[in-house]
Design a protein around this motif. Structure first.
Motif, PDB file in Angstrom:
ATOM      1  N   ASN A  21     -17.833  -3.007  -1.429  1.00 10.75           N
ATOM      2  CA  ASN A  21     -16.709  -2.307  -2.035  1.00 10.75           C
ATOM      3  C   ASN A  21     -15.650  -3.307  -2.476  1.00 10.75           C
ATOM      4  O   ASN A  21     -15.509  -4.378  -1.889  1.00 10.75           O
ATOM      5  CB  ASN A  21     -16.091  -1.290  -1.073  1.00 10.75           C
ATOM      6  N   THR A  22     -14.899  -2.926  -3.509  1.00 12.69           N
ATOM      7  CA  THR A  22     -13.930  -3.838  -4.123  1.00 12.69           C
ATOM      8  C   THR A  22     -12.521  -3.282  -4.041  1.00 12.69           C
ATOM      9  O   THR A  22     -12.297  -2.088  -4.286  1.00 12.69           O
ATOM     10  CB  THR A  22     -14.298  -4.086  -5.599  1.00 12.69           C
ATOM     11  N   VAL A  23     -11.567  -4.158  -3.695  1.00  6.97           N
ATOM     12  CA  VAL A  23     -10.142  -3.845  -3.792  1.00  6.97           C
ATOM     13  C   VAL A  23      -9.611  -4.617  -4.989  1.00  6.97           C
ATOM     14  O   VAL A  23      -9.648  -5.850  -5.008  1.00  6.97           O
ATOM     15  CB  VAL A  23      -9.380  -4.250  -2.514  1.00  6.97           C
ATOM     16  N   PHE A  24      -9.140  -3.875  -5.994  1.00 11.06           N
ATOM     17  CA  PHE A  24      -8.751  -4.494  -7.250  1.00 11.06           C
ATOM     18  C   PHE A  24      -7.307  -4.986  -7.213  1.00 11.06           C
ATOM     19  O   PHE A  24      -6.504  -4.584  -6.370  1.00 11.06           O
ATOM     20  CB  PHE A  24      -8.927  -3.505  -8.403  1.00 11.06           C
ATOM     21  N   GLN A  25      -6.981  -5.839  -8.185  1.00  8.78           N
ATOM     22  CA  GLN A  25      -5.644  -6.414  -8.278  1.00  8.78           C
ATOM     23  C   GLN A  25      -4.579  -5.330  -8.435  1.00  8.78           C
ATOM     24  O   GLN A  25      -3.502  -5.407  -7.853  1.00  8.78           O
ATOM     25  CB  GLN A  25      -5.589  -7.387  -9.457  1.00  8.78           C
ATOM     26  N   ASP A  26      -4.887  -4.291  -9.223  1.00 10.42           N
ATOM     27  CA  ASP A  26      -3.913  -3.212  -9.447  1.00 10.42           C
ATOM     28  C   ASP A  26      -4.157  -2.014  -8.523  1.00 10.42           C
ATOM     29  O   ASP A  26      -3.554  -0.954  -8.696  1.00 10.42           O
ATOM     30  CB  ASP A  26      -3.933  -2.762 -10.906  1.00 10.42           C
ATOM     31  N   TYR A  27      -5.076  -2.195  -7.535  1.00 13.16           N
ATOM     32  CA  TYR A  27      -5.422  -1.209  -6.506  1.00 13.16           C
ATOM     33  C   TYR A  27      -6.234  -0.035  -7.038  1.00 13.16           C
ATOM     34  O   TYR A  27      -6.998   0.570  -6.306  1.00 13.16           O
ATOM     35  CB  TYR A  27      -4.180  -0.684  -5.762  1.00 13.16           C
ATOM     36  N   ALA A  28      -6.049   0.349  -8.339  1.00 11.01           N
ATOM     37  CA  ALA A  28      -6.833   1.419  -8.965  1.00 11.01           C
ATOM     38  C   ALA A  28      -6.781   2.721  -8.170  1.00 11.01           C
ATOM     39  O   ALA A  28      -7.783   3.429  -8.027  1.00 11.01           O
ATOM     40  CB  ALA A  28      -8.284   0.961  -9.164  1.00 11.01           C
ATOM     41  N   LEU A  29      -5.606   3.061  -7.645  1.00 14.15           N
ATOM     42  CA  LEU A  29      -5.434   4.326  -6.930  1.00 14.15           C
ATOM     43  C   LEU A  29      -5.198   5.460  -7.924  1.00 14.15           C
ATOM     44  O   LEU A  29      -4.733   5.245  -9.047  1.00 14.15           O
ATOM     45  CB  LEU A  29      -4.247   4.225  -5.965  1.00 14.15           C
ATOM     46  N   PHE A  30      -5.503   6.677  -7.493  1.00 17.47           N
ATOM     47  CA  PHE A  30      -5.304   7.850  -8.351  1.00 17.47           C
ATOM     48  C   PHE A  30      -3.916   8.435  -8.089  1.00 17.47           C
ATOM     49  O   PHE A  30      -3.652   8.965  -6.997  1.00 17.47           O
ATOM     50  CB  PHE A  30      -6.380   8.903  -8.075  1.00 17.47           C
ATOM     51  N   PRO A  31      -3.000   8.376  -9.070  1.00 20.38           N
ATOM     52  CA  PRO A  31      -1.620   8.808  -8.829  1.00 20.38           C
ATOM     53  C   PRO A  31      -1.478  10.307  -8.561  1.00 20.38           C
ATOM     54  O   PRO A  31      -0.508  10.738  -7.942  1.00 20.38           O
ATOM     55  CB  PRO A  31      -0.894   8.407 -10.118  1.00 20.38           C
ATOM     56  N   GLN A  48       2.071  -0.803   1.106  1.00 24.09           N
ATOM     57  CA  GLN A  48       1.393   0.409   1.580  1.00 24.09           C
ATOM     58  C   GLN A  48       0.277   0.818   0.625  1.00 24.09           C
ATOM     59  O   GLN A  48      -0.803   1.225   1.059  1.00 24.09           O
ATOM     60  CB  GLN A  48       2.406   1.542   1.734  1.00 24.09           C
ATOM     61  N   ARG A  49       0.521   0.681  -0.683  1.00 24.84           N
ATOM     62  CA  ARG A  49      -0.522   1.012  -1.660  1.00 24.84           C
ATOM     63  C   ARG A  49      -1.730   0.105  -1.488  1.00 24.84           C
ATOM     64  O   ARG A  49      -2.872   0.550  -1.610  1.00 24.84           O
ATOM     65  CB  ARG A  49       0.035   0.885  -3.082  1.00 24.84           C
ATOM     66  N   GLN A  50      -1.445  -1.152  -1.216  1.00 27.15           N
ATOM     67  CA  GLN A  50      -2.554  -2.072  -1.005  1.00 27.15           C
ATOM     68  C   GLN A  50      -3.395  -1.645   0.191  1.00 27.15           C
ATOM     69  O   GLN A  50      -4.620  -1.691   0.161  1.00 27.15           O
ATOM     70  CB  GLN A  50      -2.047  -3.499  -0.809  1.00 27.15           C
ATOM     71  N   ARG A  51      -2.728  -1.209   1.251  1.00 24.89           N
ATOM     72  CA  ARG A  51      -3.450  -0.785   2.445  1.00 24.89           C
ATOM     73  C   ARG A  51      -4.239   0.497   2.198  1.00 24.89           C
ATOM     74  O   ARG A  51      -5.307   0.696   2.773  1.00 24.89           O
ATOM     75  CB  ARG A  51      -2.477  -0.616   3.612  1.00 24.89           C
ATOM     76  N   VAL A  52      -3.720   1.373   1.334  1.00 28.12           N
ATOM     77  CA  VAL A  52      -4.479   2.573   0.953  1.00 28.12           C
ATOM     78  C   VAL A  52      -5.762   2.160   0.236  1.00 28.12           C
ATOM     79  O   VAL A  52      -6.846   2.700   0.497  1.00 28.12           O
ATOM     80  CB  VAL A  52      -3.635   3.508   0.056  1.00 28.12           C
ATOM     81  N   GLU A  56      -7.664 -10.769  -6.050  1.00 26.32           N
ATOM     82  CA  GLU A  56      -6.230 -11.102  -6.120  1.00 26.32           C
ATOM     83  C   GLU A  56      -5.340  -9.908  -5.746  1.00 26.32           C
ATOM     84  O   GLU A  56      -4.428  -9.549  -6.481  1.00 26.32           O
ATOM     85  CB  GLU A  56      -5.875 -11.629  -7.511  1.00 26.32           C
ATOM     86  N   PRO A  57      -5.582  -9.274  -4.602  1.00 23.00           N
ATOM     87  CA  PRO A  57      -4.844  -8.054  -4.264  1.00 23.00           C
ATOM     88  C   PRO A  57      -3.394  -8.284  -3.866  1.00 23.00           C
ATOM     89  O   PRO A  57      -2.630  -7.328  -3.756  1.00 23.00           O
ATOM     90  CB  PRO A  57      -5.640  -7.502  -3.074  1.00 23.00           C
ATOM     91  N   LEU A  58      -2.987  -9.542  -3.650  1.00 24.24           N
ATOM     92  CA  LEU A  58      -1.614  -9.811  -3.211  1.00 24.24           C
ATOM     93  C   LEU A  58      -0.722 -10.302  -4.335  1.00 24.24           C
ATOM     94  O   LEU A  58       0.474 -10.521  -4.127  1.00 24.24           O
ATOM     95  CB  LEU A  58      -1.617 -10.864  -2.088  1.00 24.24           C
ATOM     96  N   SER A  59      -1.273 -10.479  -5.523  1.00 27.93           N
ATOM     97  CA  SER A  59      -0.536 -11.154  -6.592  1.00 27.93           C
ATOM     98  C   SER A  59       0.694 -10.383  -7.071  1.00 27.93           C
ATOM     99  O   SER A  59       1.646 -10.981  -7.570  1.00 27.93           O
ATOM    100  CB  SER A  59      -1.461 -11.419  -7.781  1.00 27.93           C
TER     101      SER A  59
END
Length: 362
Positions: free
Chosen positions: A80-90, A140-144, A161-164
């Motif tokens: 599974n991948t955690v993207f730079q922009d998190y790609a969460l569903f708003p 928090q979004r990153q942790r989600v 690059e999830p912290l950038s």
């Protein structure tokens, strides 16, 4: 006994006529924190996307747990991948974002609820399940995003690059959190960054990339203390690099003087490059200094002063010291033989490792 969870064998990737990854081979051990480090365009995100299955190789094989996965689609890989922009569903709350992949797999609702609560607790977001994404901070979004990835129980977690996008303090806090999370879970993390300090702080092993190739791999300490060439020395931390000549084992010449060192295994009188880290140089009096430089400028960096000066041959030297010097004055620089690192021209990592082993065994 260590187990290799990912293996790249002579992998290349091209887009039209441009080869962005060039005959790359490496092994990833299970349960470690790896970092792919390098400048923009070096191929690190391409490696991540190949592991995830988002793109296909042009040449070579990729194996996951010993099985060739070149033709296995992304949704069939235990990755599974955690993207730079998190790609969460708003439009979804925290619970539904984390549950998204499990719903796609049609996991029973009771199991989904239990798994979501379990991973939210892991990332310290228990009690946030009904919160809207727009109400969450960057950290928090990153942790989600991490929780959503962990809910699918991957063998490998890829982090691009999830912290950038985080500010300096939050980025530092999240480095500690990610490292502790990886240790608790015991799964393999592969982290992409161009930030050298981030890589040094978090990794069990670092792969340094340049122009589509892995130029050096090893522990953070190994890569920092024993860079293979000028690129790695410059990219990982600050460094002073000057031309030199390897007279014989444990004896090198630079700035017109002979110095004892701890390197060997080279040809007599071979032209080399010498690296000394700024923090390994000690300010001293002129008569006690192994080198003499004139201080051109000085900045206070909080934990130390950073001084830039030049020697009689015009070489620039950067010095980190808790002592202060006056601009325009001459000072002596002292250092130990262990602080001198000798780098050969055009030496491969295999040749470098073999040379280290040969003279360390003597």
């Amino acid at each position: 006994m260590t187990t290799n969870i990912i293996t790249f064998s002579n992998v290349s990737k091209s887009y039209n006529e441009t080869k962005v990854l060039k005959n790359v081979s490496f092994e990833i051990e299970q349960g470690k924190f790896y970092t792919l480090l390098g400048p923009s365009g070096c191929g690190k995100t391409t490696i991540l996307r190949l592991i995830a299955g988002f793109i296909e190789t042009s040449e070579g094989d990729i194996r996951l747990e010993g099985k060739r996965v070149n033709d296995i689609p992304a949704n069939k890989r235990k990755v599974n991948t955690v993207f730079q922009d998190y790609a969460l569903f708003p439009h979804l709350n925290v619970f539904d974002n984390v549950a998204f992949g499990l719903n796609i797999k049609k996991v029973p609702k009771k199991q989904i609820a239990a798994k979501v609560m379990e991973v939210l607790k892991l990332v310290q977001l228990a009690g946030f399940e009904d919160r809207e994404i727009s109400e969450m901070s960057g950290g928090q979004r990153q942790r989600v995003a991490i929780a959503r990835a962990l809910a699918n129980e991957p063998e490998v977690l890829l982090l691009d690059e999830p912290l950038s996008a985080l500010d300096l303090k939050l980025r530092t806090d999240m480095q500690y959190e990610l490292r502790e999370l990886q240790k608790r879970l015991g799964i393999t993390f592969i982290f992409v960054t161009h930030d050298q300090e981030e890589a040094l702080a978090m990794s069990d092993e670092i792969f340094v990339l340049n122009k589509g190739k892995i130029v050096q791999s090893g522990s953070p300490v190994d890569i920092y203390d024993e860079p293979i060439n000028r690129f790695v020395a410059d990219f990982i931390g600050e460094s002073n690099i000057v031309p030199g000549q390897m007279l014989e084992d444990n004896l090198v010449q630079f700035v017109g003087k002979n110095f004892e060192c701890v390197d060997g295994g080279m040809r007599p009188n071979e032209a080399v490059e010498i690296m000394i880290r700024p923090e390994d140089l000690t300010l001293t009096s002129i008569d006690q200094g192994k080198l003499i430089i004139k201080i051109d400028s000085q900045l206070f960096r909080g934990v130390h002063y950073e001084m830039i000066g030049h020697d009689a041959e015009g070489n620039e030297w950067v010095v980190h010291s808790t002592r202060k010097a006056q601009e325009g004055t001459e000072v002596g620089l002292a250092f130990d033989p262990e602080n001198i690192h000798v780098m050969r021209f055009n030496e491969s990592e295999e040749e470098f490792d073999a040379r280290l082993e040969s003279y360390e065994e003597e």
